[in-house]
Motif scaffolding. Sequence first.
Motif, PDB file in Angstrom:
ATOM      1  N   SER A 157       0.807  -1.218   0.134  1.00  0.00           N
ATOM      2  CA  SER A 157      -0.044  -0.354   0.043  1.00  0.00           C
ATOM      3  C   SER A 157       0.938   1.378   0.532  1.00  0.00           C
ATOM      4  O   SER A 157       0.394   2.631  -0.102  1.00  0.00           O
ATOM      5  CB  SER A 157      -1.033   0.097   1.216  1.00  0.00           C
ATOM      6  OG  SER A 157      -0.567  -0.291   2.188  1.00  0.00           O
ATOM      7  N   GLY A 158       2.378   1.208   0.050  1.00  0.00           N
ATOM      8  CA  GLY A 158       2.856   2.157  -0.419  1.00  0.00           C
ATOM      9  C   GLY A 158       3.946   2.529   0.985  1.00  0.00           C
ATOM     10  O   GLY A 158       4.869   3.508   1.036  1.00  0.00           O
ATOM     11  N   SER A 159       3.787   1.487   2.329  1.00  0.00           N
ATOM     12  CA  SER A 159       4.365   2.263   3.734  1.00  0.00           C
ATOM     13  C   SER A 159       4.362   1.542   4.031  1.00  0.00           C
ATOM     14  O   SER A 159       5.000  -0.027   4.024  1.00  0.00           O
ATOM     15  CB  SER A 159       3.074   2.806   4.595  1.00  0.00           C
ATOM     16  OG  SER A 159       3.925   2.474   5.914  1.00  0.00           O
ATOM     17  N   ARG A 160       6.395   1.536   4.324  1.00  0.00           N
ATOM     18  CA  ARG A 160       7.682   1.003   4.336  1.00  0.00           C
ATOM     19  C   ARG A 160       7.713   1.690   5.874  1.00  0.00           C
ATOM     20  O   ARG A 160       9.121   1.087   6.732  1.00  0.00           O
ATOM     21  CB  ARG A 160       8.656   0.628   3.442  1.00  0.00           C
ATOM     22  CG  ARG A 160       8.909   2.136   3.359  1.00  0.00           C
ATOM     23  CD  ARG A 160      11.161   1.885   2.415  1.00  0.00           C
ATOM     24  NE  ARG A 160      11.784   1.991   3.205  1.00  0.00           N
ATOM     25  CZ  ARG A 160      11.985   0.088   3.210  1.00  0.00           C
ATOM     26  NH1 ARG A 160      12.154   0.071   2.164  1.00  0.00           N
ATOM     27  NH2 ARG A 160      13.250  -0.837   3.835  1.00  0.00           N
ATOM     28  N   PHE A 161       7.508   2.579   7.236  1.00  0.00           N
ATOM     29  CA  PHE A 161       7.435   2.407   8.530  1.00  0.00           C
ATOM     30  C   PHE A 161       8.219   1.762   9.102  1.00  0.00           C
ATOM     31  O   PHE A 161       8.849   1.215   9.510  1.00  0.00           O
ATOM     32  CB  PHE A 161       6.534   3.285   9.120  1.00  0.00           C
ATOM     33  CG  PHE A 161       6.547   4.058   9.700  1.00  0.00           C
ATOM     34  CD1 PHE A 161       7.796   5.266  10.614  1.00  0.00           C
ATOM     35  CD2 PHE A 161       6.599   3.828  11.664  1.00  0.00           C
ATOM     36  CE1 PHE A 161       8.065   4.985  11.761  1.00  0.00           C
ATOM     37  CE2 PHE A 161       6.350   3.882  12.288  1.00  0.00           C
ATOM     38  CZ  PHE A 161       7.395   5.075  12.584  1.00  0.00           C
ATOM     39  N   ASP A 162       7.191   0.163   9.526  1.00  0.00           N
ATOM     40  CA  ASP A 162       6.716  -0.651  10.458  1.00  0.00           C
ATOM     41  C   ASP A 162       7.785  -1.516   9.458  1.00  0.00           C
ATOM     42  O   ASP A 162       9.074  -2.134  10.515  1.00  0.00           O
ATOM     43  CB  ASP A 162       5.272  -1.471  10.455  1.00  0.00           C
ATOM     44  CG  ASP A 162       4.805  -0.815  10.813  1.00  0.00           C
ATOM     45  OD1 ASP A 162       5.084   0.135  11.565  1.00  0.00           O
ATOM     46  OD2 ASP A 162       3.572  -1.275  11.204  1.00  0.00           O
ATOM     47  N   LEU A 163       8.154  -1.162   8.581  1.00  0.00           N
ATOM     48  CA  LEU A 163       9.552  -2.787   7.504  1.00  0.00           C
ATOM     49  C   LEU A 163      10.424  -2.277   8.496  1.00  0.00           C
ATOM     50  O   LEU A 163      11.542  -3.193   8.453  1.00  0.00           O
ATOM     51  CB  LEU A 163       9.211  -2.467   6.374  1.00  0.00           C
ATOM     52  CG  LEU A 163      10.034  -3.753   5.129  1.00  0.00           C
ATOM     53  CD1 LEU A 163      10.406  -5.256   5.682  1.00  0.00           C
ATOM     54  CD2 LEU A 163      10.424  -3.032   3.856  1.00  0.00           C
ATOM     55  N   ASP A 164      10.510  -0.802   7.951  1.00  0.00           N
ATOM     56  CA  ASP A 164      11.863   0.001   8.640  1.00  0.00           C
ATOM     57  C   ASP A 164      12.135  -0.260  10.372  1.00  0.00           C
ATOM     58  O   ASP A 164      13.071  -0.505  10.630  1.00  0.00           O
ATOM     59  CB  ASP A 164      12.209   1.248   8.528  1.00  0.00           C
ATOM     60  CG  ASP A 164      12.228   2.070   6.970  1.00  0.00           C
ATOM     61  OD1 ASP A 164      12.518   1.117   6.177  1.00  0.00           O
ATOM     62  OD2 ASP A 164      11.856   2.940   6.592  1.00  0.00           O
ATOM     63  N   LEU A 165      11.099  -0.444  11.107  1.00  0.00           N
ATOM     64  CA  LEU A 165      11.494  -0.956  12.058  1.00  0.00           C
ATOM     65  C   LEU A 165      11.970  -2.068  12.200  1.00  0.00           C
ATOM     66  O   LEU A 165      13.056  -1.914  13.526  1.00  0.00           O
ATOM     67  CB  LEU A 165       9.847  -0.564  12.861  1.00  0.00           C
ATOM     68  CG  LEU A 165       9.582   1.157  13.716  1.00  0.00           C
ATOM     69  CD1 LEU A 165       8.149   0.674  14.197  1.00  0.00           C
ATOM     70  CD2 LEU A 165      10.739   2.203  14.333  1.00  0.00           C
ATOM     71  N   ALA A 166      11.377  -2.817  11.551  1.00  0.00           N
ATOM     72  CA  ALA A 166      11.271  -4.391  11.472  1.00  0.00           C
ATOM     73  C   ALA A 166      12.674  -4.903  11.453  1.00  0.00           C
ATOM     74  O   ALA A 166      13.832  -5.581  11.881  1.00  0.00           O
ATOM     75  CB  ALA A 166      10.586  -5.365  10.864  1.00  0.00           C
ATOM     76  N   ILE A 167      13.307  -3.753  10.813  1.00  0.00           N
ATOM     77  CA  ILE A 167      14.931  -3.964   9.733  1.00  0.00           C
ATOM     78  C   ILE A 167      15.681  -3.744  11.340  1.00  0.00           C
ATOM     79  O   ILE A 167      16.983  -4.579  11.446  1.00  0.00           O
ATOM     80  CB  ILE A 167      15.296  -3.531   9.037  1.00  0.00           C
ATOM     81  CG1 ILE A 167      14.487  -4.133   7.509  1.00  0.00           C
ATOM     82  CG2 ILE A 167      16.481  -3.190   8.190  1.00  0.00           C
ATOM     83  CD1 ILE A 167      14.941  -3.128   6.411  1.00  0.00           C
ATOM     84  N   ARG A 168      15.179  -3.239  11.709  1.00  0.00           N
ATOM     85  CA  ARG A 168      16.242  -2.638  13.035  1.00  0.00           C
ATOM     86  C   ARG A 168      15.819  -3.424  13.798  1.00  0.00           C
ATOM     87  O   ARG A 168      17.120  -3.718  14.727  1.00  0.00           O
ATOM     88  CB  ARG A 168      15.468  -0.990  13.558  1.00  0.00           C
ATOM     89  CG  ARG A 168      16.513   0.388  14.366  1.00  0.00           C
ATOM     90  CD  ARG A 168      15.282   0.795  14.720  1.00  0.00           C
ATOM     91  NE  ARG A 168      15.527   1.935  13.775  1.00  0.00           N
ATOM     92  CZ  ARG A 168      14.299   2.886  14.159  1.00  0.00           C
ATOM     93  NH1 ARG A 168      13.994   2.853  15.936  1.00  0.00           N
ATOM     94  NH2 ARG A 168      13.688   3.342  13.046  1.00  0.00           N
ATOM     95  N   ASP A 169      15.071  -4.400  14.218  1.00  0.00           N
ATOM     96  CA  ASP A 169      14.805  -4.690  15.189  1.00  0.00           C
ATOM     97  C   ASP A 169      15.713  -6.169  14.727  1.00  0.00           C
ATOM     98  O   ASP A 169      16.394  -6.319  15.543  1.00  0.00           O
ATOM     99  CB  ASP A 169      13.149  -5.732  15.347  1.00  0.00           C
ATOM    100  CG  ASP A 169      12.165  -4.430  15.900  1.00  0.00           C
ATOM    101  OD1 ASP A 169      12.723  -3.453  16.264  1.00  0.00           O
ATOM    102  OD2 ASP A 169      11.061  -4.139  15.118  1.00  0.00           O
ATOM    103  N   LEU A 170      16.089  -6.543  13.681  1.00  0.00           N
ATOM    104  CA  LEU A 170      16.603  -7.096  13.574  1.00  0.00           C
ATOM    105  C   LEU A 170      17.773  -7.402  13.428  1.00  0.00           C
ATOM    106  O   LEU A 170      18.935  -8.011  13.981  1.00  0.00           O
ATOM    107  CB  LEU A 170      16.466  -7.766  11.752  1.00  0.00           C
ATOM    108  CG  LEU A 170      15.485  -8.679  11.115  1.00  0.00           C
ATOM    109  CD1 LEU A 170      14.617  -9.142   9.926  1.00  0.00           C
ATOM    110  CD2 LEU A 170      14.585 -10.061  12.211  1.00  0.00           C
ATOM    111  N   GLU A 171      18.173  -6.455  13.380  1.00  0.00           N
ATOM    112  CA  GLU A 171      20.054  -5.423  13.534  1.00  0.00           C
ATOM    113  C   GLU A 171      20.113  -5.553  14.742  1.00  0.00           C
ATOM    114  O   GLU A 171      21.382  -6.089  15.147  1.00  0.00           O
ATOM    115  CB  GLU A 171      19.567  -3.663  12.325  1.00  0.00           C
ATOM    116  CG  GLU A 171      19.924  -4.141  11.096  1.00  0.00           C
ATOM    117  CD  GLU A 171      19.607  -3.075  10.295  1.00  0.00           C
ATOM    118  OE1 GLU A 171      20.083  -2.182   9.515  1.00  0.00           O
ATOM    119  OE2 GLU A 171      19.852  -1.585  11.908  1.00  0.00           O
TER     120      GLU A 171
END
Length: 283
Positions: free
Chosen positions: A147-161
Motif C-alpha cells: 500500500s506504499g508504506s514501509r515505516f513498519d518495515l524499517d522498524l522490523a529491519i532495525r529490530d533484526l539488526e
Amino acid sequence: MLVGEAPDDTEDRLDRPFVGKSGKFLVRHMLRGSGLDREDLFLTNAVRCRSENNKTPTITHIRNCRSYLEDEVAAVKPRVIVLLGNVALHSVIPLKAKAPPQNASAKKESAVSGITKWRGKAIWHSEFNCWVVPTFRPSGLMQKFKSGSRFDLDLAIRDLELATRLVKKAPPKRSTPKIYFADTKEKAIKVLKEVQKSAGNIVSFDIETTGLDSSSLFVGFSLSDVEGRGFFVDADLLRDKRVDSLFRKFLVIVLIKRVYIIMRLVRDFWEWRGMGLGRVRDF
C-alpha cells in the motif's frame, strides 16, 4: 532463530516454513535489509498447522504446539530468537490473553496482541537461555508495503539488526536479592524512612497473610523500591503510632497515582487501616 506465527497454504502443503509469499518477503526485504542470510538462520513457526480459513491461531493452538518449539530450541540452542508477530510473542513470552473453558466456544477466546508494545526490546529469556527480540510478522508488513508504506518495515529491519548485535552479548548479570526483616519498632521506622526516599519511583507492595480467606491473619507487609532489595515489616509493629504514621505516609507519598489491589483480602486490609479507596483499582 526466527519464529513465525503459523504456516500459510503453501508452507502447510510443502511442510517448510517461510516458503510462501510472506516467506519471500521476509528474505527479500527484511533479511537482506538487515544484512542477514536465510542459510544462517533456523526458521520455524509457533503453531505447526494452518488454521481453518487461515484464521489467526488462538491461545489454545499456541499452547498445544509449544512443546514442539521447546524441543527445537533445546536442539538448536540459539543465542537469539526473533519473534515474528503476536502468535510467536505469546508462544515464547506468555502474556495475559486467556484460553476459554473447555466447554466454551473458541470465538470467546481472548485475541492475541501486544507486538506493537513489545517490538524492538532485547529480553533475556531464562527458560531458553538466550536473548529474545519481538518484531512484526512478514505478512502484515507485506500488506503495508504494497500500500506504499514501509515505516513498519524499517522498524522490523532495525529490530533484526538489534538481534544480530545481541548474538555476541553476554547474558545479564543477576544479583542475589537482599531481604531485610524489620521485627522491631526501630527497624520498621528505619525501613519506612528509607523507602520514602523512593517517592516517584515504582514500589512493589504486598500483604503477607496466613491464608487466602477472610479468616486469615495479617502477619506483615513486604515492599521493594529497587531491584535486588526487599523489606518485610511485622504487622504487630503497626500498633506503634509512629510506625503506623510512617506507613500511612509511605502509602500517600510513594503510591501517588493509583494502587492496584490483586485480591479481596488486600482490599480488606486497606479498609482495616482506614485508608481511602478513591485511588484503589482492582487489578
